[in-house]
Design an enzyme around this catalytic site. Structure first.
Site, PDB file in Angstrom:
ATOM      1  N   ALA A 496      11.984 -33.338  38.086  1.00  0.00           N
ATOM      2  CA  ALA A 496      11.480 -32.198  37.301  1.00  0.00           C
ATOM      3  C   ALA A 496      10.478 -31.365  38.101  1.00  0.00           C
ATOM      4  O   ALA A 496       9.878 -30.446  37.571  1.00  0.00           O
ATOM      5  CB  ALA A 496      10.817 -32.715  36.022  1.00  0.00           C
ATOM      6  N   TYR A 639      28.172 -34.716  50.745  1.00  0.00           N
ATOM      7  CA  TYR A 639      27.593 -34.177  49.501  1.00  0.00           C
ATOM      8  C   TYR A 639      28.687 -34.078  48.438  1.00  0.00           C
ATOM      9  O   TYR A 639      28.500 -34.498  47.297  1.00  0.00           O
ATOM     10  CB  TYR A 639      26.937 -32.817  49.748  1.00  0.00           C
ATOM     11  CG  TYR A 639      26.367 -32.211  48.469  1.00  0.00           C
ATOM     12  CD1 TYR A 639      25.288 -32.823  47.826  1.00  0.00           C
ATOM     13  CD2 TYR A 639      26.914 -31.077  47.894  1.00  0.00           C
ATOM     14  CE1 TYR A 639      24.762 -32.302  46.652  1.00  0.00           C
ATOM     15  CE2 TYR A 639      26.398 -30.543  46.716  1.00  0.00           C
ATOM     16  CZ  TYR A 639      25.319 -31.157  46.101  1.00  0.00           C
ATOM     17  OH  TYR A 639      24.813 -30.644  44.935  1.00  0.00           O
ATOM     18  N   PRO A 669      27.568 -26.942  38.134  1.00  0.00           N
ATOM     19  CA  PRO A 669      27.362 -25.543  38.531  1.00  0.00           C
ATOM     20  C   PRO A 669      27.806 -25.252  39.960  1.00  0.00           C
ATOM     21  O   PRO A 669      27.828 -26.140  40.802  1.00  0.00           O
ATOM     22  CB  PRO A 669      25.831 -25.375  38.430  1.00  0.00           C
ATOM     23  CG  PRO A 669      25.262 -26.698  38.079  1.00  0.00           C
ATOM     24  CD  PRO A 669      26.340 -27.735  38.217  1.00  0.00           C
TER      25      PRO A 669
HETATM   26  P1  NDP Z   1      15.631 -28.789  43.964  1.00  0.00           P
HETATM   27  O1  NDP Z   1      15.516 -29.227  45.380  1.00  0.00           O
HETATM   28  O2  NDP Z   1      14.871 -27.601  43.529  1.00  0.00           O
HETATM   29  O3  NDP Z   1      15.291 -30.012  42.998  1.00  0.00           O
HETATM   30  C1  NDP Z   1      15.631 -31.327  43.318  1.00  0.00           C
HETATM   31  C2  NDP Z   1      14.808 -32.263  42.468  1.00  0.00           C
HETATM   32  O4  NDP Z   1      15.240 -33.588  42.722  1.00  0.00           O
HETATM   33  C3  NDP Z   1      13.334 -32.181  42.787  1.00  0.00           C
HETATM   34  O5  NDP Z   1      12.603 -32.195  41.601  1.00  0.00           O
HETATM   35  C4  NDP Z   1      13.073 -33.449  43.591  1.00  0.00           C
HETATM   36  O6  NDP Z   1      11.770 -33.941  43.308  1.00  0.00           O
HETATM   37  C5  NDP Z   1      14.101 -34.397  42.989  1.00  0.00           C
HETATM   38  N1  NDP Z   1      14.413 -35.447  43.931  1.00  0.00           N
HETATM   39  C6  NDP Z   1      15.026 -35.348  45.127  1.00  0.00           C
HETATM   40  N2  NDP Z   1      15.072 -36.545  45.728  1.00  0.00           N
HETATM   41  C7  NDP Z   1      14.457 -37.425  44.892  1.00  0.00           C
HETATM   42  C8  NDP Z   1      14.162 -38.804  44.956  1.00  0.00           C
HETATM   43  N3  NDP Z   1      14.532 -39.540  46.007  1.00  0.00           N
HETATM   44  N4  NDP Z   1      13.503 -39.372  43.923  1.00  0.00           N
HETATM   45  C9  NDP Z   1      13.122 -38.637  42.857  1.00  0.00           C
HETATM   46  N5  NDP Z   1      13.379 -37.322  42.736  1.00  0.00           N
HETATM   47  C10 NDP Z   1      14.032 -36.726  43.752  1.00  0.00           C
HETATM   48  O7  NDP Z   1      17.197 -28.545  43.772  1.00  0.00           O
HETATM   49  P2  NDP Z   1      18.066 -28.262  42.464  1.00  0.00           P
HETATM   50  O8  NDP Z   1      17.254 -27.958  41.285  1.00  0.00           O
HETATM   51  O9  NDP Z   1      19.106 -27.307  42.868  1.00  0.00           O
HETATM   52  O10 NDP Z   1      18.772 -29.682  42.312  1.00  0.00           O
HETATM   53  C11 NDP Z   1      18.886 -30.367  41.087  1.00  0.00           C
HETATM   54  C12 NDP Z   1      20.287 -30.946  40.954  1.00  0.00           C
HETATM   55  O11 NDP Z   1      21.208 -29.879  40.849  1.00  0.00           O
HETATM   56  C13 NDP Z   1      20.740 -31.781  42.143  1.00  0.00           C
HETATM   57  O12 NDP Z   1      21.386 -32.932  41.662  1.00  0.00           O
HETATM   58  C14 NDP Z   1      21.746 -30.874  42.855  1.00  0.00           C
HETATM   59  O13 NDP Z   1      22.708 -31.597  43.566  1.00  0.00           O
HETATM   60  C15 NDP Z   1      22.324 -30.139  41.682  1.00  0.00           C
HETATM   61  N6  NDP Z   1      22.988 -28.865  41.961  1.00  0.00           N
HETATM   62  C16 NDP Z   1      22.328 -27.856  42.611  1.00  0.00           C
HETATM   63  C17 NDP Z   1      22.975 -26.650  42.842  1.00  0.00           C
HETATM   64  C18 NDP Z   1      22.320 -25.536  43.583  1.00  0.00           C
HETATM   65  O14 NDP Z   1      23.031 -24.648  44.094  1.00  0.00           O
HETATM   66  N7  NDP Z   1      21.013 -25.469  43.652  1.00  0.00           N
HETATM   67  C19 NDP Z   1      24.345 -26.430  42.387  1.00  0.00           C
HETATM   68  C20 NDP Z   1      24.918 -27.568  41.710  1.00  0.00           C
HETATM   69  C21 NDP Z   1      24.255 -28.721  41.500  1.00  0.00           C
HETATM   70  P3  NDP Z   1      10.756 -34.530  44.390  1.00  0.00           P
HETATM   71  O15 NDP Z   1      11.113 -33.933  45.722  1.00  0.00           O
HETATM   72  O16 NDP Z   1       9.416 -34.133  43.888  1.00  0.00           O
HETATM   73  O17 NDP Z   1      10.956 -35.987  44.329  1.00  0.00           O
HETATM   74  C1  8X3 Z   2      25.455 -27.252  45.018  1.00  0.00           C
HETATM   75  C2  8X3 Z   2      26.476 -26.176  45.082  1.00  0.00           C
HETATM   76  O1  8X3 Z   2      28.361 -25.200  46.487  1.00  0.00           O
HETATM   77  O2  8X3 Z   2      26.281 -25.742  47.614  1.00  0.00           O
HETATM   78  O3  8X3 Z   2      25.945 -28.408  44.444  1.00  0.00           O
HETATM   79  O4  8X3 Z   2      27.744 -27.491  46.900  1.00  0.00           O
HETATM   80  S1  8X3 Z   2      27.236 -26.165  46.590  1.00  0.00           S
END
Ligand code: NDP
Ligand code: 8X3
Length: 740
Positions: A496, A639, A669
């Site tokens: 979060a 990934y 997404p």
């Molecule tokens: P962010 O990098 O903004 O957020 C990632 C979050 O995951 C952070 O809050 C981070 O918190 C947490 N996180 C990462 N590693 C750990 C860990 N080892 N333990 C606990 N928390 C962890 O990216 P997004 O908001 O984009 O990512 C959120 C999800 O959405 C992911 O699963 C990603 O794969 C997915 N997603 C993202 C897309 C995009 O284009 N952005 C598209 C589709 C899916 P902290 O570092 O503080 O631990």
């Molecule tokens: C994140 C979207 O297209 O970079 O999951 O894999 S993409």
């Protein structure tokens, strides 16, 4: 397991005895270690290969004997090794309680200051000393400087590994202890024994642990009166062989040559400095680098690194002097430099939304130099805007700012706001009139409506409520009398601290849900909690842990306070991509990170939360998958595989859980901005991370909307998957990049 090491500062021997008395009821043999010679405690913990419970107290963190070598000792212990940090209050010389806190950056800073001050004290004595005494002080200076540089990292490490507070440990009848040390089966037995002997029984006899044989597994407890309880030996699990990985643990480097020592110290210093630089605390990082360069003026690697970071941050090089002490005796002039550093740290913290820490830094500036230009203004405006709990302090700062500049209109506007909040509309009007007469652009219909009292014939004065912000989906809340209202639903969101997770937290908070927020960056979690509490009055529990660490996940989720145990919605969002290379060029560490976080982390969390849901026959799990789990794209390999695993797990979990009335959903997404996803994927390379410039992707809030939609459907509806793109994206590879 032969024994459990119980390590502590000798100041906390009473507490150690108390824990021992509680747990030795079922014959757990503790080996007490509170050595007074610096480094002994650390080398014993790392070298023995035994599980260890370490009492982290104010005394421990300020004790040279405990802290010497402790960081590297803990770092050398593998993650899987059973280790439990228990954070407890310490005692002062008068025997009074001293609270111990390690959950925020500010807490670490307190201990860094302590050790820096200790260093300055010794440094003053060093300057007075002569001959052999001087050499003694020199060695002390070295040792204390190392601790001063490492204490922050040590605290971060304790936070990253599993730690519990003494209160958490006791409130749950030590269950975390039993789980952490693989003795879960023993908890029931322990509880029975406690019930038998009476919870509050005073145990007068101190335990006689030193005589315990260390090779015979757990010992039998004192003879029991209860005939129906079997003798403990027959119930105890077989002693576990020490895993190979632990036997291989490297002992402390007592035999390293001086040159190796120097290399190790230099590497450590460089790591320490980068730790702070990476977190944005440039001043502190540079300072550490400089200190190390002064310590080892002939070390070429250090000199080159120092030069490189200084040129990267465009900071002039400082001359390196050979005597470590010479540069660092506190003088009044140092105060102004220190004030500048704290000011800069405050700016950076505020820039990152860590307002509490910014306040801490700027308060230090005031202490060091009350005439520091603009400091009260910054404190006043930031505190007014972001720290609702400090309203009175904010007014004090703003008034101080006006003493320096009596015509500061923005400061007056902030005072007008405070007057309104304090129910003093006439005073608010006066401030508003004064501010807008200095800067007429401040006069607007909106401000008039806010600050000018209504006409006399109009209904009694009412302070305008802020416009309710429209929510994307209405939550149907049944009408119930206030006192009977059930507790708002509880949502746990992993990850979060940024992006989709953070946007989701905001949306659920806005809609009145209670929240458990997780992630590793504690400062971010604290800032988010503060802002959601002040904006929506949300009820929030912070639960920082690394989802990759199954022990930490288990410890955190099995020690929830009662009010936060019944999780209604679990949002498995924490995840990331690392790297963008074809399969033959990929990095093993990137792959491990993705698989450990996106797949293993998700199942670690789900396993425990789902157990409670199954028991209650209700709940909803929402996984954040991705387009990458539906189709592959070049260089997406691992990934994509990890997200395909999330897709499969979502469907498999649905099968496992639907008969328990538990919903399982997924959102998948395409590209999403307002996240740190791209910058993380490209390891901080801002240029490569510019992947959204030429089209409009989804925003984190769009994905949060979809998640909220799924969670707020009537209980009989399970949305399986929301597969979503921005309008300018049609598949993983089809993106209309002709501009937004
Ligand atoms: P962010 O990098 O903004 O957020 C990632 C979050 O995951 C952070 O809050 C981070 O918190 C947490 N996180 C990462 N590693 C750990 C860990 N080892 N333990 C606990 N928390 C962890 O990216 P997004 O908001 O984009 O990512 C959120 C999800 O959405 C992911 O699963 C990603 O794969 C997915 N997603 C993202 C897309 C995009 O284009 N952005 C598209 C589709 C899916 P902290 O570092 O503080 O631990
Ligand atoms: C994140 C979207 O297209 O970079 O999951 O894999 S993409």
């Amino acid at each position: 397991m032969n024994r459990i090491i119980l390590a502590y500062s000798h100041h906390n021997a009473d507490l150690a005895r108390h824990i021992d008395q509680q747990l030795s009821r079922i014959g757990i043999p503790f080996e007490h270690t509170s050595e007074r010679l610096p480094g002994e405690l650390a080398s014993h913990i790392a070298g023995s290969g035994e599980p260890a419970l370490i009492l982290i107290t104010d005394n421990f963190l300020k004790d040279r004997a405990c802290m010497t070598g402790m960081l590297s000792a803990i770092q050398s212990i593998p993650q899987q090794h059973p280790l439990l940090f228990v954070v407890a209050d310490g005692v002062n010389e008068q025997g009074q309680k001293v609270e111990t806190h390690i959950d925020r950056m500010v807490n670490a800073l307190q201990y860094m200051n302590f050790w820096q001050n200790a260093w300055l004290d010794i440094s003053a004595q060093y300057q007075q000393a002569e001959g052999i005494e001087k050499q003694v002080f020199e060695a002390e200076l070295d040792a204390v400087r190392t601790i001063a540089n490492q204490v922050g990292d040590f605290i971060s490490l304790v936070r990253d590994r599993s730690y519990v507070t003494r209160e958490q440990l006791e409130s749950d009848d030590y269950v975390i202890f039993f789980v952490r040390f693989g003795l879960s089966d023993w908890h029931g037995q322990y509880r029975r024994l406690v019930a038998q002997s009476g919870e509050n029984q005073q145990i007068v006899e101190p335990p006689h642990l030193p005589e315990m044989p260390l090779s015979s597994g757990l010992l039998a407890p004192e003879p029991l009166e209860t005939p129906e309880l079997s003798p403990v030996e027959t119930l105890l699990p077989e002693p576990e062989p020490v895993p190979e990985i632990m036997q291989a643990t490297k002992p402390m480097s007592v035999e390293e040559s001086p040159a190796e020592n120097q290399d190790a110290e230099v590497e450590q210093a460089i790591r320490d400095a980068h730790f702070w630089l990476d977190k944005g605390y440039v001043e502190r990082g540079l300072e550490l680098m400089q200190l190390a360069a002064e310590q080892y003026p002939d070390n070429e690697r250090l000199a080159a690194e120092n030069k490189a970071v200084r040129s990267h941050f465009q900071v002039a090089e400082q001359p390196v002097e050979e005597t470590p002490a010479a540069n660092h005796t506190a003088t009044p002039a140092d105060n102004s430099n220190e004030a500048k550093s704290y000011d800069l740290m405050g700016d950076m913290a505020a820039g990152k939304g860590d307002y509490l820490f910014a306040k801490y830094c700027w308060d230090r500036v005031v202490e060091l130099d009350p005439d520091f230009s603009g400091i009260y203004r910054k404190l006043g405006l930031m505190t007014s805007e972001h720290l609702q709990d400090y309203r009175e302090t904010a007014v004090h700062y703003l008034n101080k700012a006006l003493e320096t500049n009596p015509l500061d209109a923005p400061v007056m506007m902030a005072l007008a706001q405070h007057s309104l909040q304090n129910g003093a509309p006439a005073e608010a009007k006066t401030w508003y009139d004064r501010a807008s007469s200095i800067d007429e652009t401040l006069r607007s219909t909106e401000n008039d409506r806010l600050f000018l009292p209504p006409q006399p014939e109009v209904v009694p004065v009412t302070i305008q409520e802020p416009e309710p912000v429209p929510t994307p989906v209405e939550v149907a809340t049944p009408e119930v009398p206030a006192e009977e209202k059930p507790a708002a639903p509880l949502v746990l969101i992993t990850g979060a601290t940024s992006g989709i997770g953070k946007a989701t937290a905001e949306l659920f908070a806005r809609n009145g849900y209670r929240l458990i927020l997780t992630g590793r960056r504690v400062e971010r979690l604290v800032a988010l909690k503060n802002s959601l509490e002040s904006e929506f009055g949300s009820d929030i529990l912070l639960l920082p842990f690394d989802v990759r660490d199954s022990g930490a996940v288990e410890a955190a989720l099995t020690s929830l306070p009662e009010a936060f145990q019944n999780i209604d919605v679990l949002i498995n969002n924490a995840g990331l991509a690392k790297g963008f290379s074809p399969i033959h060029e990929g990095s093993l560490s990137h792959w491990d990170t993705m698989i450990d976080t996106n797949v293993k982390g998700l199942v670690y969390v789900t396993r425990i939360v789902a157990q409670g849901m199954v028991q209650r026959r209700s709940g909803h799990i929402i996984n954040v998958g991705s387009i990458a789990g539906k189709e592959i794209y070049p260089n997406g390999n691992v990934y994509c595989a990890s997200k395909a695993a999330v897709d499969a797990l979502t469907r498999a979990m649905r099968y496992d859980l639907f008969t328990y009335n538990i919903r399982v959903s997924q959102v998948s997404p395409g590209h999403v901005e307002e996240t740190e996803f791209a910058i993380n994927r490209f390891d901080g390379d801002a240029e490569r991370a510019k992947i959204y410039n030429d089209f409009q992707p989804l925003t984190a809030r769009d994905v949060a909307d979809a998640i909220f939609y799924m969670a707020s459907r009537p209980p009989h509806v399970n949305i399986q998957d929301v597969y979503m793109f921005s309008t300018q994206q049609a598949s993983a590879t089809a993106v209309n990049r002709n501009g937004r």
